[in-house]
Design a protein around this motif. Structure first.
Motif, PDB file in Angstrom:
ATOM      1  N   GLY A   1       0.816  -1.212   0.000  1.00  0.00           N
ATOM      2  CA  GLY A   1       0.000   0.000   0.000  1.00  0.00           C
ATOM      3  C   GLY A   1       0.850   1.263   0.000  1.00  0.00           C
ATOM      4  O   GLY A   1       0.558   2.224  -0.715  1.00  0.00           O
ATOM      5  N   THR A   2       1.912   1.248   0.768  1.00  0.00           N
ATOM      6  CA  THR A   2       2.793   2.403   0.822  1.00  0.00           C
ATOM      7  C   THR A   2       3.559   2.568  -0.495  1.00  0.00           C
ATOM      8  O   THR A   2       3.756   3.693  -0.962  1.00  0.00           O
ATOM      9  CB  THR A   2       3.769   2.269   2.006  1.00  0.00           C
ATOM     10  OG1 THR A   2       3.018   2.041   3.207  1.00  0.00           O
ATOM     11  CG2 THR A   2       4.592   3.519   2.197  1.00  0.00           C
ATOM     12  N   ALA A   3       3.953   1.453  -1.096  1.00  0.00           N
ATOM     13  CA  ALA A   3       4.628   1.525  -2.401  1.00  0.00           C
ATOM     14  C   ALA A   3       3.688   2.113  -3.458  1.00  0.00           C
ATOM     15  O   ALA A   3       4.104   2.943  -4.274  1.00  0.00           O
ATOM     16  CB  ALA A   3       5.109   0.146  -2.827  1.00  0.00           C
ATOM     17  N   VAL A   4       2.420   1.702  -3.428  1.00  0.00           N
ATOM     18  CA  VAL A   4       1.444   2.255  -4.371  1.00  0.00           C
ATOM     19  C   VAL A   4       1.252   3.746  -4.108  1.00  0.00           C
ATOM     20  O   VAL A   4       1.194   4.548  -5.045  1.00  0.00           O
ATOM     21  CB  VAL A   4       0.096   1.494  -4.289  1.00  0.00           C
ATOM     22  CG1 VAL A   4      -0.986   2.193  -5.098  1.00  0.00           C
ATOM     23  CG2 VAL A   4       0.259   0.062  -4.770  1.00  0.00           C
ATOM     24  N   ALA A   5       1.177   4.142  -2.844  1.00  0.00           N
ATOM     25  CA  ALA A   5       1.048   5.563  -2.504  1.00  0.00           C
ATOM     26  C   ALA A   5       2.234   6.362  -3.021  1.00  0.00           C
ATOM     27  O   ALA A   5       2.074   7.465  -3.551  1.00  0.00           O
ATOM     28  CB  ALA A   5       0.898   5.735  -0.992  1.00  0.00           C
ATOM     29  N   ALA A   6       3.433   5.805  -2.884  1.00  0.00           N
ATOM     30  CA  ALA A   6       4.630   6.481  -3.386  1.00  0.00           C
ATOM     31  C   ALA A   6       4.588   6.563  -4.908  1.00  0.00           C
ATOM     32  O   ALA A   6       4.883   7.612  -5.496  1.00  0.00           O
ATOM     33  CB  ALA A   6       5.885   5.734  -2.931  1.00  0.00           C
ATOM     34  N   PHE A   7       4.215   5.472  -5.550  1.00  0.00           N
ATOM     35  CA  PHE A   7       4.132   5.408  -7.008  1.00  0.00           C
ATOM     36  C   PHE A   7       3.147   6.449  -7.552  1.00  0.00           C
ATOM     37  O   PHE A   7       3.396   7.090  -8.559  1.00  0.00           O
ATOM     38  CB  PHE A   7       3.714   3.997  -7.421  1.00  0.00           C
ATOM     39  CG  PHE A   7       3.661   3.778  -8.897  1.00  0.00           C
ATOM     40  CD1 PHE A   7       4.823   3.668  -9.642  1.00  0.00           C
ATOM     41  CD2 PHE A   7       2.436   3.659  -9.538  1.00  0.00           C
ATOM     42  CE1 PHE A   7       4.771   3.451 -11.008  1.00  0.00           C
ATOM     43  CE2 PHE A   7       2.383   3.453 -10.903  1.00  0.00           C
ATOM     44  CZ  PHE A   7       3.549   3.345 -11.643  1.00  0.00           C
ATOM     45  N   LEU A   8       2.019   6.621  -6.837  1.00  0.00           N
ATOM     46  CA  LEU A   8       1.009   7.598  -7.256  1.00  0.00           C
ATOM     47  C   LEU A   8       1.330   9.010  -6.785  1.00  0.00           C
ATOM     48  O   LEU A   8       0.568   9.942  -7.058  1.00  0.00           O
ATOM     49  CB  LEU A   8      -0.370   7.191  -6.722  1.00  0.00           C
ATOM     50  CG  LEU A   8      -0.951   5.906  -7.296  1.00  0.00           C
ATOM     51  CD1 LEU A   8      -2.244   5.546  -6.580  1.00  0.00           C
ATOM     52  CD2 LEU A   8      -1.179   6.041  -8.793  1.00  0.00           C
ATOM     53  N   LYS A   9       2.418   9.135  -6.022  1.00  0.00           N
ATOM     54  CA  LYS A   9       2.848  10.430  -5.487  1.00  0.00           C
ATOM     55  C   LYS A   9       1.757  11.077  -4.620  1.00  0.00           C
ATOM     56  O   LYS A   9       1.508  12.273  -4.690  1.00  0.00           O
ATOM     57  CB  LYS A   9       3.291  11.364  -6.611  1.00  0.00           C
ATOM     58  CG  LYS A   9       4.519  10.843  -7.332  1.00  0.00           C
ATOM     59  CD  LYS A   9       4.910  11.711  -8.496  1.00  0.00           C
ATOM     60  CE  LYS A   9       6.157  11.288  -9.203  1.00  0.00           C
ATOM     61  NZ  LYS A   9       6.364   9.943  -9.556  1.00  0.00           N
ATOM     62  N   LEU A  10       1.114  10.238  -3.794  1.00  0.00           N
ATOM     63  CA  LEU A  10       0.123  10.753  -2.854  1.00  0.00           C
ATOM     64  C   LEU A  10       0.845  11.548  -1.765  1.00  0.00           C
ATOM     65  O   LEU A  10       2.029  11.337  -1.505  1.00  0.00           O
ATOM     66  CB  LEU A  10      -0.691   9.612  -2.243  1.00  0.00           C
ATOM     67  CG  LEU A  10      -1.522   8.767  -3.212  1.00  0.00           C
ATOM     68  CD1 LEU A  10      -2.256   7.662  -2.451  1.00  0.00           C
ATOM     69  CD2 LEU A  10      -2.515   9.614  -3.986  1.00  0.00           C
ATOM     70  N   ASP A  11       0.135  12.410  -1.097  1.00  0.00           N
ATOM     71  CA  ASP A  11       0.688  13.244  -0.040  1.00  0.00           C
ATOM     72  C   ASP A  11       1.337  12.380   1.043  1.00  0.00           C
ATOM     73  O   ASP A  11       0.746  11.402   1.507  1.00  0.00           O
ATOM     74  CB  ASP A  11      -0.446  14.099   0.552  1.00  0.00           C
ATOM     75  CG  ASP A  11       0.038  14.978   1.678  1.00  0.00           C
ATOM     76  OD1 ASP A  11       0.745  15.958   1.394  1.00  0.00           O
ATOM     77  OD2 ASP A  11      -0.291  14.665   2.847  1.00  0.00           O
ATOM     78  N   PHE A  12       2.552  12.756   1.445  1.00  0.00           N
ATOM     79  CA  PHE A  12       3.328  11.989   2.417  1.00  0.00           C
ATOM     80  C   PHE A  12       2.572  11.827   3.735  1.00  0.00           C
ATOM     81  O   PHE A  12       2.406  10.720   4.236  1.00  0.00           O
ATOM     82  CB  PHE A  12       4.690  12.662   2.658  1.00  0.00           C
ATOM     83  CG  PHE A  12       5.555  11.941   3.648  1.00  0.00           C
ATOM     84  CD1 PHE A  12       6.375  10.902   3.234  1.00  0.00           C
ATOM     85  CD2 PHE A  12       5.555  12.288   4.990  1.00  0.00           C
ATOM     86  CE1 PHE A  12       7.178  10.216   4.138  1.00  0.00           C
ATOM     87  CE2 PHE A  12       6.347  11.612   5.903  1.00  0.00           C
ATOM     88  CZ  PHE A  12       7.165  10.578   5.473  1.00  0.00           C
ATOM     89  N   LYS A  13       2.128  12.944   4.301  1.00  0.00           N
ATOM     90  CA  LYS A  13       1.477  12.901   5.608  1.00  0.00           C
ATOM     91  C   LYS A  13       0.191  12.068   5.560  1.00  0.00           C
ATOM     92  O   LYS A  13      -0.059  11.234   6.438  1.00  0.00           O
ATOM     93  CB  LYS A  13       1.151  14.326   6.069  1.00  0.00           C
ATOM     94  CG  LYS A  13       1.315  14.533   7.563  1.00  0.00           C
ATOM     95  CD  LYS A  13       0.935  15.925   7.997  1.00  0.00           C
ATOM     96  CE  LYS A  13       2.032  16.923   7.707  1.00  0.00           C
ATOM     97  NZ  LYS A  13       1.779  18.235   8.316  1.00  0.00           N
ATOM     98  N   LYS A  14      -0.621  12.285   4.520  1.00  0.00           N
ATOM     99  CA  LYS A  14      -1.864  11.512   4.374  1.00  0.00           C
ATOM    100  C   LYS A  14      -1.562  10.026   4.190  1.00  0.00           C
ATOM    101  O   LYS A  14      -2.269   9.175   4.724  1.00  0.00           O
ATOM    102  CB  LYS A  14      -2.676  12.017   3.184  1.00  0.00           C
ATOM    103  CG  LYS A  14      -3.377  13.320   3.437  1.00  0.00           C
ATOM    104  CD  LYS A  14      -4.195  13.716   2.224  1.00  0.00           C
ATOM    105  CE  LYS A  14      -4.851  15.072   2.425  1.00  0.00           C
ATOM    106  NZ  LYS A  14      -5.620  15.469   1.232  1.00  0.00           N
TER     107      LYS A  14
END
Length: 152
Positions: A110-123
């Motif tokens: 999930g965190t890798a996908v968040a990084a890949f999508l460049k989602l907000d760090f804090k969120k």
């Protein structure tokens, strides 16, 4: 090495995470479920900031070397499979994806996908924590109930 440290470290390992460390702590080591829950949740959160900050850079670097082709192709397939839902539902999708205690879901992916999508760090960190808490709760309950169902 103490058993609490073992389950802490195992909960930070990709693909194993809480799904392996919580049952290990409760069933194998017979540690108090609340201690196991807390230690494994914290262990699973350990890699989150590193994955969010470094995943894209490391993944891009790996794609430049043939030796990493099979691994980077595996990761790319997992990302491609899960990014559509994440892009549509963002935070709720990320929490849900992390909370479901199935293989190839969890805090790391999930965190890798968040990084890949460049989602907000804090969120992303907050979503990982909420999803991790939900997952740890489900796995802890299952790990307490399974031995009783099996007569232990």
């Amino acid at each position: 090495m103490g058993n609490l440290l073992k389950i802490f470290l195992i909960s930070a390992v990709p693909l194993i995470e809480q799904r392996g460390s919580i049952p290990m702590g409760i069933i194998l080591y017979n540690i108090d479920p609340i201690k196991v829950f807390l230690v494994c949740f914290l262990g699973s959160m350990l890699p989150v900031p590193f994955v969010l900050l470094l995943f894209n850079k490391i993944f891009e670097w790996m794609q430049n070397y043939k030796i990493f082709n099979s691994f980077s192709n595996f990761v790319q397939k997992k990302l491609d499979k899960n990014t559509g839902k994440m892009e549509k539902y963002k935070e709720i999708g990320l929490i849900t994806f992390i909370a479901i205690p199935l293989p190839t879901t969890g805090v790391w992916t999930g965190t890798a996908v968040a990084a890949f999508l460049k989602l907000d760090f804090k969120k992303s960190v907050i979503c990982a924590a909420i999803g991790g808490l939900l997952s740890a709760t489900a796995i802890t309950i299952i790990s307490i109930l399974i031995p009783s169902f099996l007569g232990y």
